[in-house]
Design an enzyme around this catalytic site. Sequence first.
Site, short mmCIF file in Angstrom:
data_model
loop_
_atom_site.label_atom_id
_atom_site.label_comp_id
_atom_site.label_asym_id
_atom_site.label_seq_id
_atom_site.Cartn_x
_atom_site.Cartn_y
_atom_site.Cartn_z
N THR A 67 54.37 49.02 40.09
CA THR A 67 54.13 48.58 41.47
C THR A 67 54.36 47.08 41.54
O THR A 67 54.87 46.48 40.56
CB THR A 67 52.74 49.06 41.96
OG1 THR A 67 52.64 48.77 43.35
CG2 THR A 67 51.59 48.43 41.20
N LYS A 71 58.85 46.54 40.43
CA LYS A 71 59.75 47.66 40.72
C LYS A 71 61.24 47.33 40.52
O LYS A 71 62.01 48.20 40.13
CB LYS A 71 59.53 48.18 42.14
CG LYS A 71 58.25 48.98 42.29
CD LYS A 71 58.16 49.58 43.69
CE LYS A 71 56.86 50.36 43.85
NZ LYS A 71 56.76 51.04 45.15
N ASN A 92 59.91 53.17 40.46
CA ASN A 92 58.43 53.18 40.50
C ASN A 92 57.84 54.06 39.39
O ASN A 92 56.63 54.11 39.23
CB ASN A 92 57.90 53.63 41.87
CG ASN A 92 58.02 55.12 42.06
OD1 ASN A 92 58.89 55.77 41.49
ND2 ASN A 92 57.14 55.69 42.86
N ASP A 107 58.94 57.57 45.35
CA ASP A 107 58.35 57.27 46.66
C ASP A 107 58.99 58.13 47.77
O ASP A 107 58.30 58.82 48.51
CB ASP A 107 58.56 55.79 47.04
CG ASP A 107 57.55 54.88 46.38
OD1 ASP A 107 56.46 55.34 46.03
OD2 ASP A 107 57.86 53.68 46.21
N GLY A 131 60.52 49.54 59.73
CA GLY A 131 60.31 48.83 58.47
C GLY A 131 61.54 48.88 57.58
O GLY A 131 62.41 49.76 57.74
N GLY A 249 50.62 60.02 55.66
CA GLY A 249 51.02 59.37 54.40
C GLY A 249 50.22 59.82 53.18
O GLY A 249 50.59 59.51 52.05
P1 NDP Z 1 56.76 45.80 51.99
O1 NDP Z 1 55.90 44.59 52.00
O2 NDP Z 1 57.90 45.89 51.04
O3 NDP Z 1 57.35 46.04 53.49
C1 NDP Z 1 56.52 45.98 54.61
C2 NDP Z 1 57.34 46.32 55.86
O4 NDP Z 1 56.45 46.36 56.97
C3 NDP Z 1 58.42 45.28 56.21
O5 NDP Z 1 59.51 45.93 56.78
C4 NDP Z 1 57.69 44.40 57.23
O6 NDP Z 1 58.60 43.75 58.10
C5 NDP Z 1 56.92 45.45 57.98
N1 NDP Z 1 55.73 44.94 58.69
C6 NDP Z 1 54.55 44.57 58.15
N2 NDP Z 1 53.69 44.18 59.12
C7 NDP Z 1 54.37 44.30 60.30
C8 NDP Z 1 54.04 44.06 61.68
N3 NDP Z 1 52.83 43.60 62.02
N4 NDP Z 1 54.96 44.31 62.62
C9 NDP Z 1 56.19 44.78 62.28
N5 NDP Z 1 56.57 45.02 61.00
C10 NDP Z 1 55.67 44.78 60.03
O7 NDP Z 1 55.76 47.02 51.76
P2 NDP Z 1 56.11 48.49 51.23
O8 NDP Z 1 57.36 48.94 51.87
O9 NDP Z 1 56.01 48.52 49.76
O10 NDP Z 1 54.88 49.31 51.80
C11 NDP Z 1 54.77 49.61 53.19
C12 NDP Z 1 53.63 50.57 53.40
O11 NDP Z 1 53.94 51.80 52.76
C13 NDP Z 1 52.29 50.10 52.78
O12 NDP Z 1 51.29 50.24 53.76
C14 NDP Z 1 52.04 51.08 51.64
O13 NDP Z 1 50.67 51.39 51.52
C15 NDP Z 1 52.80 52.32 52.12
N6 NDP Z 1 53.24 53.17 51.02
C16 NDP Z 1 52.78 54.45 51.02
C17 NDP Z 1 53.15 55.30 50.02
C18 NDP Z 1 52.61 56.68 50.03
O14 NDP Z 1 52.79 57.37 49.01
N7 NDP Z 1 51.99 57.14 51.09
C19 NDP Z 1 54.06 54.89 48.92
C20 NDP Z 1 54.53 53.52 49.05
C21 NDP Z 1 54.10 52.71 50.06
P3 NDP Z 1 59.32 42.37 57.69
O15 NDP Z 1 60.47 42.74 56.78
O16 NDP Z 1 59.77 41.81 58.99
O17 NDP Z 1 58.28 41.52 56.99
#
Ligand code: NDP
Length: 288
Positions: A67, A71, A92, A107, A131, A249
Amino acid sequence: MQKSYREELVGVFGDPIDENPTVILEQAAFQACQLNYRYLNILVKSEDLEQAILGMKAMHMKGINLTIPHKCAVLPYLDGISKEASIIGAVNTIVVKDGKLLGENTDGKGFLTSLQENDITVLGQEIMILGAGGAARAIAVELALAGAKKITIVNRSRQRGEELTTLIQEKTSCQAEFLLWNKTISIPEEINILVNATSIGLFPNVEQKPDLDESSLRPDLIVCDVIPNHPRTQLLKMAEQQGAKTIDGLGMLVNQGAINFQLWTGKKAPVEVMKQAIQKEFGLEESL
Ligand code: NDP
């Protein structure tokens, strides 16, 4: 046969790592299947990753999850990588086979399994993903490889959004377009599946919801969220109110853990046991 007091080791390398809950569902599965395995949350700093990987080999570990922040950084230390992980550009899960380290990305596969469990087909569908981070990348690539017709990436920051869109266009046969998320978005009629792959709504920010037009969530739309805790996000509640089918999720988290279990042990995972264990840990038994 004499009793063995040695446990087969798996786990997760990360920084921070204390709050990663995967151990709960993996240990529940090992116990249910009477496997002498142990899943460990291991704090590994960026500068120590190579040594940690060498240590894994030296200790004959069966595999490891990776994590933040490992990654992508782990790629140079692998002996092989799956096609999907190679396109995603991130790993991962490592599986150790005959002393060789093989990289996987589970994932997006966990997400796909959640869709399959709900009899949802991806083939020919038009999908919108909110996202463009790690989770969105893995999900978008798996959906594209599973035959989605078109994927629209909606992201707040242009660079990450455009990068993922280009990746889909160049590495898969799926169409892709980017939409900058700088105002309230409306879900177009042609979209069949909407996926929130941002961190909006993750505990403790459970009241947060994506900036979208609630009335564009139609009854024939499938609305998915990656947030595992709390899984009934504001987005899913809004979608349910509009009559849409929803996928949470928690299922993705459990299914991804189940795929990892199978890769490491060679046995079918007790998915229901894993789900109940994590629901209990999150205090969700009453509220689901
Ligand atoms: P990252 O930090 O890599 O990406 C976060 C994304 O969310 C980016 O695209 C970011 O946009 C966007 N974002 C965050 N806050 C906002 C906001 N307020 N408004 C608009 N866009 C926003 O995180 P991950 O991709 O690794 O994880 C994302 C989510 O996925 C987490 O909550 C994690 O818990 C969940 N997850 C769940 C899994 C499961 O098995 N259920 C497995 C892996 C992850 P920007 O690029 O503009 O910053």
